[in-house]
Motif scaffolding. Structure first.
Motif, short mmCIF file in Angstrom:
data_model
loop_
_atom_site.label_atom_id
_atom_site.label_comp_id
_atom_site.label_asym_id
_atom_site.label_seq_id
_atom_site.Cartn_x
_atom_site.Cartn_y
_atom_site.Cartn_z
N TYR A 293 0.84 -1.19 0.05
CA TYR A 293 0.13 -0.03 -0.12
C TYR A 293 0.71 1.29 0.01
O TYR A 293 0.64 2.14 -0.70
CB TYR A 293 -0.86 0.22 1.07
CG TYR A 293 -1.62 -1.41 1.36
CD1 TYR A 293 -2.62 -1.65 0.53
CD2 TYR A 293 -1.56 -2.19 2.26
CE1 TYR A 293 -3.36 -2.74 0.34
CE2 TYR A 293 -2.27 -3.33 2.59
CZ TYR A 293 -3.17 -3.62 1.55
OH TYR A 293 -3.79 -4.81 1.41
N ILE A 294 1.86 1.39 0.85
CA ILE A 294 2.91 2.27 0.88
C ILE A 294 3.46 2.68 -0.45
O ILE A 294 3.47 3.76 -1.06
CB ILE A 294 3.93 2.25 1.73
CG1 ILE A 294 3.29 2.05 3.39
CG2 ILE A 294 4.95 3.20 1.85
CD1 ILE A 294 4.48 1.69 4.31
N THR A 296 2.19 1.72 -3.24
CA THR A 296 1.37 2.38 -4.37
C THR A 296 1.17 3.86 -3.88
O THR A 296 1.00 4.52 -5.32
CB THR A 296 -0.02 1.71 -4.03
OG1 THR A 296 0.05 0.28 -4.30
CG2 THR A 296 -1.08 1.93 -5.17
N VAL A 297 0.90 4.30 -2.80
CA VAL A 297 0.92 5.75 -2.54
C VAL A 297 2.08 6.49 -3.12
O VAL A 297 1.85 7.53 -3.81
CB VAL A 297 0.70 5.94 -1.17
CG1 VAL A 297 0.64 7.52 -0.80
CG2 VAL A 297 -0.69 5.43 -0.61
#
Lengths: 321, 363
Positions: A293-294, A296-297
């Protein structure tokens, strides 16, 4: 880390990347046609439950697979109805589909089997058998290549190889066929496609249907390949990791495979080691779990190569009158 | 030209959507071999038939008011904040940090500090996606989803490695001091002589949530910032032309939204559990989406929709207790409400519009 451990980690990377890859390709077809889909998670979950349930009752994994695809297609149909026919908000529709799947799978599962939302464990023909590739036994004693072929490449289920084969197939379909050109055009500039006499509605429904089939495969793999049966919330955010991989791959099939293998590797490492000691700095397992997720951000922020979504993504198409 | 009168848009369409959603839920109950009428009776009895039931209904409703307002404020700015779950998780961390940091002498002081802590942590968690949306054009829906997962991992890490008391196996913070215990609803109502059941978690946060509804109403419709938020949400181009700065409005709207979502923690962490546990939000962030859609993004609508969902939550718990219908039924109802009032809105709206147009022609 010795060679055998490395092989085991890579082996489980392949297994864990497969559902991500199928869901990621599913999302790619939908989003390249201009239909955002944050309901990948829900479609996978529904497919996992139905395939697990049908495979448990009929002891036939193929029937389970078909039923799972059917369930996923049904939800894809709702998404299409909401976002194409009634020009509703695609993101809200995705949220609704995720909740619907999360609720219905447990509700129906508890009603049918009374196991707290689980389906009975699958045995024998209820699961996909591992396929042994030719010569794997013969090559096994050969150093390095033998174990790689025997332990890592051979011995997966049909869906693992299928998912890998779908990568070049999707690439070909999207970039080398008329259908693919139209599909991408519908996601970038639907008015131009409409002017050329191609039905935007039909193209988008086709894309959403492909997405449904692929999510069905991903869900069926979870329940009948990766595990032996369905458990409550078994997708555990994989639909969103697939979405992340899709952005990471900038909506391209080959890169999608790379992203899914990377995220699969992260999951495999997080499953195997609780905390990783990198020369005095301890990386906690929670960080490994959050890393997809990190990343992707970071990618979305455009600091490392900007990810630009299809231009007409998320916008319902209204014909000019 | 208006296709239909305002009251039809604000009341009739959501009501029809709600009836369809409930009707399908009834079919689902029927399909699993239970009686929908009896289930409804049990839900009403369990959630509204006693002050005990009302207490739980209002306790859940308090959570949903905060998360619903959070989604609604962002919606007014044209932003879909799907990260209420993560922001409320961080709000819980804020409350726990505040409550455990100092030896609070009285609950009122602790409450003030906890509200600020919860709002600040929630706003902080919304700030990064907001900034990325405003400055870098990253889609806020995706970033807020990612931040939900990052928040879950972060909380897991903090609870297991930092906040867990020595010797405890449970991934949870220490219990807050007894001085920080918030007054329960029965104590407040007792002051004015209204008898209320004392075995439910409804507490003073309900009043804060209601005040928040009023404040959001004032903000959105009676302040310059609110006007700018609405103008920006209606048309970004026109707003920019009118001199409204997009980065500022995006940041303000999301900070308020995240702060509201975070404040939910005052109710569930400080008001009920008195300690921080894993997954204390329990999906309330997502119910906020349903509540905001149902309430048409109006604070009063959000207030009513939150009570409706509070009723569903408490009623669903009673159903799970007394029948074979699992609690997940409410997740299905919630999904159907989001589907019909949100995504399939036009399916209901178009026929209603047609009816009104036909009447107008006939006149």
């Amino acid at each position: 880390m010795d060679f055998l451990t490395l092989l085991q980690i890579l082996d489980s990377t392949l297994r864990l990347a497969t559902p991500l890859l199928l869901a990621c390709l599913a999302g790619m077809f939908s989003e390249r046609a201009g239909i955002f889909d944050i309901g990948l998670e829900g479609k996978m979950l529904a497919a996992a439950f139905v395939s697990g349930a049908v495979a448990a009752v009929t002891v036939n994994v193929w029937l389970g697979l078909l039923a799972g695809i059917g369930a996923s297609l049904l939800l894809a149909g709702i998404h299409g109805l909401a976002s194409i026919t009634f020009r509703g908000n695609q993101l809200i529709s995705g949220v609704a589909i995720n909740s619907l799947a999360a609720g219905l799978t447990v509700l129906i599962g508890q009603n049918w089997f009374g196991l707290g939302g689980r389906t009975p464990s699958l045995v024998g023909d209820g699961r996909f058998p591992p396929l042994t590739l030719p010569f794997s036994e013969a090559l096994a004693p050969v150093p390095v290549i033998g174990p790689i072929y025997h332990d890592l490449i051979s011995g997966h289920t049909f869906l693992v190889y299928g998912a890998m084969a779908l990568v070049p197939a999707s690439w070909w379909l999207l970039s080398r066929t008329r259908f693919g050109l139209r599909l991408r055009a519908v996601g970038e500039n639907p008015a131009a496609v409409d002017t050329a006499g191609v039905s935007v509605v039909r193209m988008r429904f086709a894309a959403v249907a492909i997405c449904g089939v692929l999510c069905g495969l991903a869900g069926a793999y979870l329940a009948t390949g990766l595990s032996a049966g369905f458990v409550k919330d078994m997708t555990a955010g994989r639909g969103f990791i697939a979405l992340a991989a899709l952005i990471f791959a900038k909506w391209r099939p080959v890169q999608a495979m790379g992203a899914c293998l990377l995220f699969g590797l992260l999951e495999a490492i997080a499953n195997r080691y609780q905390n990783i000691d990198l020369g005095g700095v301890i990386i906690p397992v929670q960080f490994m779990q959050a890393l997809p997720y990190i990343l992707t951000v970071v990618i979305l922020a455009g600091f490392v190569g900007k990810a630009v979504p299809p231009r007409a993504g998320g916008e319902p198409y209204v014909k000019e009158r | 030209m208006d296709r239909m009168p305002k009251w039809a848009d604000a009341l009739l369409v959501p009501l029809i959507s709600l009836i369809i959603a409930f009707f399908i839920s009834g079919l689902v109950i029927l399909a699993i071999g239970e009686d929908p009428i009896a289930a409804m009776k049990l839900m009403i009895d369990g959630a509204l038939g006693s002050t005990y039931g009302w207490g739980y209904t209002l306790y859940y409703a308090t959570n949903f008011m905060f998360t619903g307002l959070a989604v609604a404020v962002a919606f007014h700015a044209g932003l879909f904040n799907i990260g209420g779950e993560g922001q409320a998780t961080l709000g819980g961390l804020g409350v726990a940090v505040v409550c455990l940091a100092l030896p609070w002498p009285h609950w009122s002081l602790a409450l003030g500090a906890a509200v600020i802590g919860a709002a600040a942590f929630g706003a902080l968690w919304a700030a990064v996606p907001a900034w990325l949306q405003a400055k870098r054009g990253s889609h806020i829906v995706i970033t807020t989803i990612m931040f939900n997962f990052i928040a879950a991992s972060l909380l897991n890490y903090v609870l297991v490695n930092i906040m867990r008391p020595v010797g405890s196996m449970d991934p949870a913070s220490a219990r807050f001091a007894v001085e920080t215990k918030l007054p329960r609803l029965h104590e407040i109502l007792g002051l004015v002589g209204i008898p209320f059941n004392n075995r439910n978690p409804a507490n003073i946060s309900l009043l804060i949530a209601m005040a928040a509804c009023v404040l959001v109403w004032v903000l959105i419709w009676h302040t310059r910032l609110g006007y700018q938020i609405r103008a920006f949400g209606k048309s970004e181009k026109a707003a920019v032309y009118a001199g409204i700065r997009p980065v500022r409005i995006t940041m303000y709207a999301m900070l308020i939204s995240g702060g509201l979502a975070g404040m939910m923690a005052v109710n569930n962490v400080m008001g009920e559990a008195q300690r921080l546990v894993l997954n204390s939000v329990e999906g309330a962030g997502f119910i906020g989406i349903a509540v905001a859609l149902m309430g048409r993004n109006h604070p009063f609508g959000v207030f009513l929709a939150a009570i409706l969902f509070g009723f569903l939550y408490q009623g669903g718990a009673e159903l799970a207790l007394w029948t074979k219908i699992p609690r997940e039924l409410i997740v299905v109802v919630q999904a159907l409400v989001i589907l019909f009032t949100g995504a399939l809105d036009n399916m209901v709206r178009m026929p209603v519009e047609r009816v009104f147009m036909a009447f107008r022609k006939a006149k």
